[in-house]
Design a protein around this motif. Structure first.
Motif, PDB file in Angstrom:
ATOM      1  N   ALA A   1       0.832  -1.208   0.000  1.00 50.22           N
ATOM      2  CA  ALA A   1       0.000   0.000   0.000  1.00 50.22           C
ATOM      3  C   ALA A   1       0.869   1.261   0.000  1.00 50.22           C
ATOM      4  N   ASP A   2       1.977   1.249   0.738  1.00 52.32           N
ATOM      5  CA  ASP A   2       2.870   2.409   0.781  1.00 52.32           C
ATOM      6  C   ASP A   2       3.613   2.589  -0.543  1.00 52.32           C
ATOM      7  N   ILE A   3       3.990   1.449  -1.161  1.00 48.81           N
ATOM      8  CA  ILE A   3       4.693   1.502  -2.450  1.00 48.81           C
ATOM      9  C   ILE A   3       3.798   2.140  -3.516  1.00 48.81           C
ATOM     10  N   VAL A   4       2.553   1.686  -3.586  1.00 55.67           N
ATOM     11  CA  VAL A   4       1.633   2.192  -4.608  1.00 55.67           C
ATOM     12  C   VAL A   4       1.232   3.642  -4.314  1.00 55.67           C
TER      13      VAL A   4
ATOM     14  N   ARG B   1      -7.752   5.173  -3.353  1.00 59.41           N
ATOM     15  CA  ARG B   1      -7.082   5.154  -4.661  1.00 59.41           C
ATOM     16  C   ARG B   1      -6.167   3.926  -4.774  1.00 59.41           C
ATOM     17  N   VAL B   2      -5.458   3.596  -3.699  1.00 57.26           N
ATOM     18  CA  VAL B   2      -4.581   2.410  -3.704  1.00 57.26           C
ATOM     19  C   VAL B   2      -5.409   1.145  -3.920  1.00 57.26           C
ATOM     20  N   ALA B   3      -6.548   1.043  -3.235  1.00 57.90           N
ATOM     21  CA  ALA B   3      -7.425  -0.124  -3.402  1.00 57.90           C
ATOM     22  C   ALA B   3      -7.919  -0.212  -4.841  1.00 57.90           C
ATOM     23  N   GLU B   4      -8.256   0.935  -5.425  1.00 58.95           N
ATOM     24  CA  GLU B   4      -8.728   0.972  -6.825  1.00 58.95           C
ATOM     25  C   GLU B   4      -7.627   0.518  -7.781  1.00 58.95           C
ATOM     26  N   LEU B   5      -6.398   0.974  -7.539  1.00 57.16           N
ATOM     27  CA  LEU B   5      -5.272   0.617  -8.410  1.00 57.16           C
ATOM     28  C   LEU B   5      -4.947  -0.870  -8.316  1.00 57.16           C
ATOM     29  N   LEU B   6      -4.949  -1.417  -7.116  1.00 60.55           N
ATOM     30  CA  LEU B   6      -4.662  -2.849  -6.957  1.00 60.55           C
ATOM     31  C   LEU B   6      -5.733  -3.692  -7.651  1.00 60.55           C
ATOM     32  N   THR B   7      -6.989  -3.281  -7.542  1.00 60.54           N
ATOM     33  CA  THR B   7      -8.076  -3.990  -8.234  1.00 60.54           C
ATOM     34  C   THR B   7      -7.894  -3.912  -9.744  1.00 60.54           C
TER      35      THR B   7
ATOM     36  N   PRO C   1      -7.496  -5.612  -2.876  1.00 54.31           N
ATOM     37  CA  PRO C   1      -7.132  -4.446  -2.053  1.00 54.31           C
ATOM     38  C   PRO C   1      -6.487  -4.827  -0.716  1.00 54.31           C
ATOM     39  N   LEU C   2      -6.836  -6.013  -0.185  1.00 52.99           N
ATOM     40  CA  LEU C   2      -6.234  -6.463   1.087  1.00 52.99           C
ATOM     41  C   LEU C   2      -4.748  -6.779   0.931  1.00 52.99           C
ATOM     42  N   ASP C   3      -4.289  -6.976  -0.324  1.00 50.19           N
ATOM     43  CA  ASP C   3      -2.867  -7.243  -0.558  1.00 50.19           C
ATOM     44  C   ASP C   3      -1.991  -6.056  -0.179  1.00 50.19           C
ATOM     45  N   GLY C   4      -2.620  -4.896  -0.020  1.00 51.00           N
ATOM     46  CA  GLY C   4      -1.855  -3.702   0.348  1.00 51.00           C
ATOM     47  C   GLY C   4      -1.161  -3.828   1.687  1.00 51.00           C
ATOM     48  N   ALA C   5      -1.641  -4.711   2.541  1.00 48.25           N
ATOM     49  CA  ALA C   5      -1.045  -4.876   3.876  1.00 48.25           C
ATOM     50  C   ALA C   5       0.170  -5.804   3.863  1.00 48.25           C
ATOM     51  N   LYS C   6       0.464  -6.414   2.714  1.00 52.00           N
ATOM     52  CA  LYS C   6       1.574  -7.369   2.632  1.00 52.00           C
ATOM     53  C   LYS C   6       2.853  -6.689   2.141  1.00 52.00           C
ATOM     54  N   TYR C   7       3.957  -7.457   2.210  1.00 52.30           N
ATOM     55  CA  TYR C   7       5.252  -6.987   1.724  1.00 52.30           C
ATOM     56  C   TYR C   7       5.562  -7.638   0.376  1.00 52.30           C
TER      57      TYR C   7
ATOM     58  N   ALA D   1       2.913   2.654 -11.200  1.00 48.84           N
ATOM     59  CA  ALA D   1       3.103   3.525 -12.364  1.00 48.84           C
ATOM     60  C   ALA D   1       1.814   4.242 -12.761  1.00 48.84           C
ATOM     61  N   LEU D   2       0.668   3.591 -12.513  1.00 41.85           N
ATOM     62  CA  LEU D   2      -0.620   4.172 -12.909  1.00 41.85           C
ATOM     63  C   LEU D   2      -1.200   5.116 -11.846  1.00 41.85           C
ATOM     64  N   ALA D   3      -0.522   5.234 -10.706  1.00 41.75           N
ATOM     65  CA  ALA D   3      -1.083   5.974  -9.573  1.00 41.75           C
ATOM     66  C   ALA D   3      -1.436   7.418  -9.923  1.00 41.75           C
TER      67      ALA D   3
END
Length: 330
Positions: A118-121, A140-146, A152-158, A175-177
């Motif tokens: 989540a921090d990277i994106v 926005r991060v959840a939208e980008l991961l989807t 979106p829960l993957d944002g909590a992982k490394y 890159a799309l952020a």
């Protein structure tokens, strides 16, 4: 309609000289490598130009020049009609950086292992001031991961908790952020397994169709290029030797080097066509051949090829730098 990206006579040379004292003692001059040697091309909005060639031909240097990681030694890059060298140094440079982004080759090296996904994106959003509200950033991060096929829960992982293909999807999400218009993709699938490559490429194609993205796609894999590109530029030792629409290049390659690259692709249809493998090795860029740099490996080379460097000329819609083609010898 004006192209979104216009590259004219772009050049990049690197100083690879020995230290000053060594040069004085050994009486050696400075040495330079011409990694990119005067190339020109345009990329229309919403289209993909692919640059192909063997390792060391200057493809990745072109990618870095376009996103401002290197300052060109000569020539110019214009984005949306404005010179990027001036724009990168201007007060409104952030507006350009938001509009063009890069996807790097190695998803294992380009993601910070100490940061959560989540921090990277989110980093481009916060660094470039696109969003300031924490709740808006999380959404926005959840939208980008989807968007790239992750949860979106993957944002909590490394990053180490993901496969190579998933990491590259994270790179694409990052890159799309900033909602860019132009993406420079430096061999984005070369570190991945073939089956995973197809998934990542399909995601990129879908995103391009939905968002009208423009791509510069760097690759040495012609099968990948055939899937992604609208137009293909073939590079050899820092120069473009052929530039053509995808269909024309695969149906009727003109330059001997392009023909060798295509002949190296396994022929599953066994058409019986005569095939010539890519022969010889790329010359030392510190001491390139005189005339046409491909002449030591070319079966059609003559004295003119050894002495005179060919210019990129238009032949029925295909631009080729080859004396043999110009003289109708092939």
């Amino acid at each position: 309609m004006n192209p979104l990206v216009q590259v004219k006579d772009l050049a990049m040379r690197f100083d690879v000289s020995a230290p000053w004292l060594n040069r004085v003692l050994e009486r050696k001059p400075k040495q330079f490598v011409h990694a990119v040697d005067g190339i020109s091309f345009d990329i229309p909005k919403g289209k993909t130009l692919a640059l192909v060639g063997e390792s060391g031909c200057g493809k990745s240097t072109v990618a870095r020049l376009l996103v401002g990681l290197y300052k060109p030694s000569g020539g110019s890059v214009a984005f949306d009609g404005r010179d990027t060298r001036e724009w990168f140094g201007a007060k409104d440079s952030l507006s350009l950086r938001r509009r063009l982004q890069m996807i790097f080759q190695d998803p294992y090296a380009s993601l910070n292992p100490r940061w959560k996904v989540a921090d990277i994106v989110a980093e481009p959003l916060t660094e470039q001031g696109v969003l300031k509200d924490p709740a808006a950033i999380r959404a926005r991060v959840a939208e980008l991961l989807t968007m790239v096929g992750l949860n979106p829960l993957d944002g909590a992982k490394y990053p180490h908790q993901f496969s190579g293909g998933q990491r590259q999807r994270i790179s694409i999400a990052r890159a799309l952020a900033t909602a860019p218009e132009f993406l420079v993709c430096d061999e984005p699938t070369s570190a991945l397994d073939v089956s995973v490559q197809a998934q990542v490429l399909n995601i990129m194609k879908d995103l391009q169709a939905k968002q009208g993205l423009t791509y510069l796609f760097i690759s040495h894999n012609l099968a990948v290029v055939r899937h992604m590109a609208d137009q293909i530029g073939v590079m050899y030792l820092g120069r473009l030797v052929e530039l053509a629409d995808k269909a024309a290049l695969f149906a009727n390659p003109r330059h001997p080097y392009t023909r060798m690259l295509l002949d190296a692709i396994p022929d599953i249809h066994l058409t019986g066509r005569d095939r010539v493998a890519v022969q010889g090795e790329v010359p030392n860029p510190l001491n390139p051949p005189s005339g046409c740099s491909f002449h030591p490996r070319c079966p059609h080379a003559n004295e003119r090829c050894k002495q005179e460097r060919p210019a990129l000329q238009d032949f029925k819609g295909i631009r080729v730098a080859c004396h043999a083609v110009a003289e109708a010898r092939i």
